[in-house]
Design an enzyme around this catalytic site. Structure first.
Site, PDB file in Angstrom:
ATOM      1  N   LYS A  43       5.426  17.802 -52.883  1.00  0.00           N
ATOM      2  CA  LYS A  43       6.004  18.832 -52.162  1.00  0.00           C
ATOM      3  C   LYS A  43       5.578  19.658 -52.073  1.00  0.00           C
ATOM      4  O   LYS A  43       5.770  20.504 -50.829  1.00  0.00           O
ATOM      5  CB  LYS A  43       7.218  19.556 -53.173  1.00  0.00           C
ATOM      6  CG  LYS A  43       7.849  17.667 -53.639  1.00  0.00           C
ATOM      7  CD  LYS A  43       9.363  18.056 -54.358  1.00  0.00           C
ATOM      8  CE  LYS A  43      10.390  16.909 -54.575  1.00  0.00           C
ATOM      9  NZ  LYS A  43       9.918  16.528 -55.581  1.00  0.00           N
ATOM     10  N   GLU A  97      11.354  28.144 -54.792  1.00  0.00           N
ATOM     11  CA  GLU A  97      12.156  28.086 -53.016  1.00  0.00           C
ATOM     12  C   GLU A  97      13.438  29.243 -53.465  1.00  0.00           C
ATOM     13  O   GLU A  97      13.594  28.992 -54.757  1.00  0.00           O
ATOM     14  CB  GLU A  97      11.835  27.425 -52.508  1.00  0.00           C
ATOM     15  CG  GLU A  97      12.882  26.011 -52.885  1.00  0.00           C
ATOM     16  CD  GLU A  97      12.830  25.504 -51.769  1.00  0.00           C
ATOM     17  OE1 GLU A  97      12.015  24.873 -51.843  1.00  0.00           O
ATOM     18  OE2 GLU A  97      13.855  23.980 -52.295  1.00  0.00           O
ATOM     19  N   LYS A 151      22.291  13.007 -56.066  1.00  0.00           N
ATOM     20  CA  LYS A 151      23.419  11.543 -55.119  1.00  0.00           C
ATOM     21  C   LYS A 151      23.965  11.070 -55.148  1.00  0.00           C
ATOM     22  O   LYS A 151      24.039  10.310 -56.508  1.00  0.00           O
ATOM     23  CB  LYS A 151      22.490  11.763 -53.392  1.00  0.00           C
ATOM     24  CG  LYS A 151      21.271  12.340 -53.232  1.00  0.00           C
ATOM     25  CD  LYS A 151      20.561  11.095 -52.410  1.00  0.00           C
ATOM     26  CE  LYS A 151      19.278  12.075 -51.595  1.00  0.00           C
ATOM     27  NZ  LYS A 151      18.492  11.522 -50.757  1.00  0.00           N
TER      28      LYS A 151
END
Length: 323
Positions: free
Chosen positions: A120, A204, A241
């Protein structure tokens, strides 16, 4: 001149293996299955033209992760190509490279593209080179607490600790204050090490209540890249999800087109091939949408059948044709 594929081995099990075999049958391609002792009665074994047991009794997962044995079996049985499906070895660049070195066609992205996008932190750098916006965060993995506090001060709270490798919501922690940072880092590192074999994490900004939109890609080995529209996977629980919709409802056409454009830029930047999915967050800031790239899944996804305009079987057939 590309070699014509006569026989494909699915290095997987269950429904994805069954659908690979169904697609191959419709294309007139012979199929080879492998199965663990525990899967000896599983339906995927009987849907292939031939099937072979791998691994040891009592170690069913390891059977599908033993890349060297799978490649040895493929060579011994005269298999032309390997389709990894999803999970197991599907995003293992070393396995893909070993397949190619053994003279076996790898039905998946080039190993170099998998390495560039599978990490990532590396994927964020690729996005920056391609002019694709990313979520503000650390430039690399966090190595000590002093660095963590410095980066956190720059990003601001709330922020997200994320595993550099892997996915599925593991190795991720939301941090809402400085007091939570040390515990969150330690916890995320432990989970990442257990799940992905490395404790590397990065930071982040935590985007609150975004829309989570992903774009499916299909690329060939001649530099042609197309998108297969988008899926909305904003309904989540614990960063996992739950519901996906295609097309994404109530999404501005300008945002939709930007998502397609950014996805294709990333594919071109790394010379992508085969199927893949690019994931984005879309944040509303005073009525204006902001798009952030978050990651690429360098494989066919479990939920790819949700994609508009193309069926799961058609996509698998397309992957075989461009291999």
């Amino acid at each position: 001149m590309p070699r014509e594929i006569q026989d494909i081995l699915a290095a997987n099990r269950g429904e994805i293996a069954v659908r690979i075999f169904r697609a191959c049958t419709e294309l007139g391609i012979a199929t080879t299955a492998l199965y663990s002792w525990e899967d000896r009665l599983s339906i995927h074994r009987y849907k292939a033209d031939r099937a072979y047991q791998v691994g040891e009794r009592g170690r069913p997962v390891e059977a599908y992760l033993d890349g060297d044995t799978i490649i040895e079996l493929a060579r011994e049985k005269g298999v032309d190509a390997i389709h990894p499906g999803y999970g197991f070895l599907s995003e293992n660049a070393d396995f893909a490279r070993k397949c190619q070195e053994a003279g076996i066609i790898w039905i998946g992205p080039p190993p170099a593209a998998m390495e560039a996008l599978g990490d990532k932190v590396s994927a964020r750098r690729v996005a920056e080179r391609a002019g694709v916006p990313i979520v503000p965060g650390s430039g690399g993995s966090i190595t000590d607490m002093d660095e963590a506090h410095r980066v956190a001060a720059e990003i601001g709270y709330p922020l997200l600790v994320k595993a550099v490798h892997g996915g599925g919501g593991r190795g991720m922690r939301v941090v809402r204050s400085e007091a939570q940072l040390a515990d969150a880092l330690d916890s995320a590192r432990r989970e990442s090490a257990a799940a992905f074999g490395t404790p590397e994490v990065f930071l982040e900004r935590y985007v609150v209540n975004p829309r989570h939109i992903e774009v499916q890609l299909l690329s060939d080995h001649h530099g042609n890249h197309v998108h297969l529209f988008e899926r909305d996977c904003s309904v989540q629980r614990r960063l996992q999800k739950i519901v996906e919709l295609a097309p994404a409802p109530n999404l501005a056409e300008s945002v939709r087109e930007k998502l397609y454009e950014y996805s294709l830029r990333l594919a071109r930047e790394v010379g992508y091939a085969s199927a893949g999915t690019v994931e984005f967050l879309v944040e509303d800031v005073d009525g204006e949408p902001r798009i952030y790239f978050i990651e690429v899944n360098t494989r066919i996804q479990v939920e790819h059948t949700v994609t508009e305009m193309i069926t799961g079987r058609d996509l698998i057939q397309a992957m075989i044709r461009v291999a």
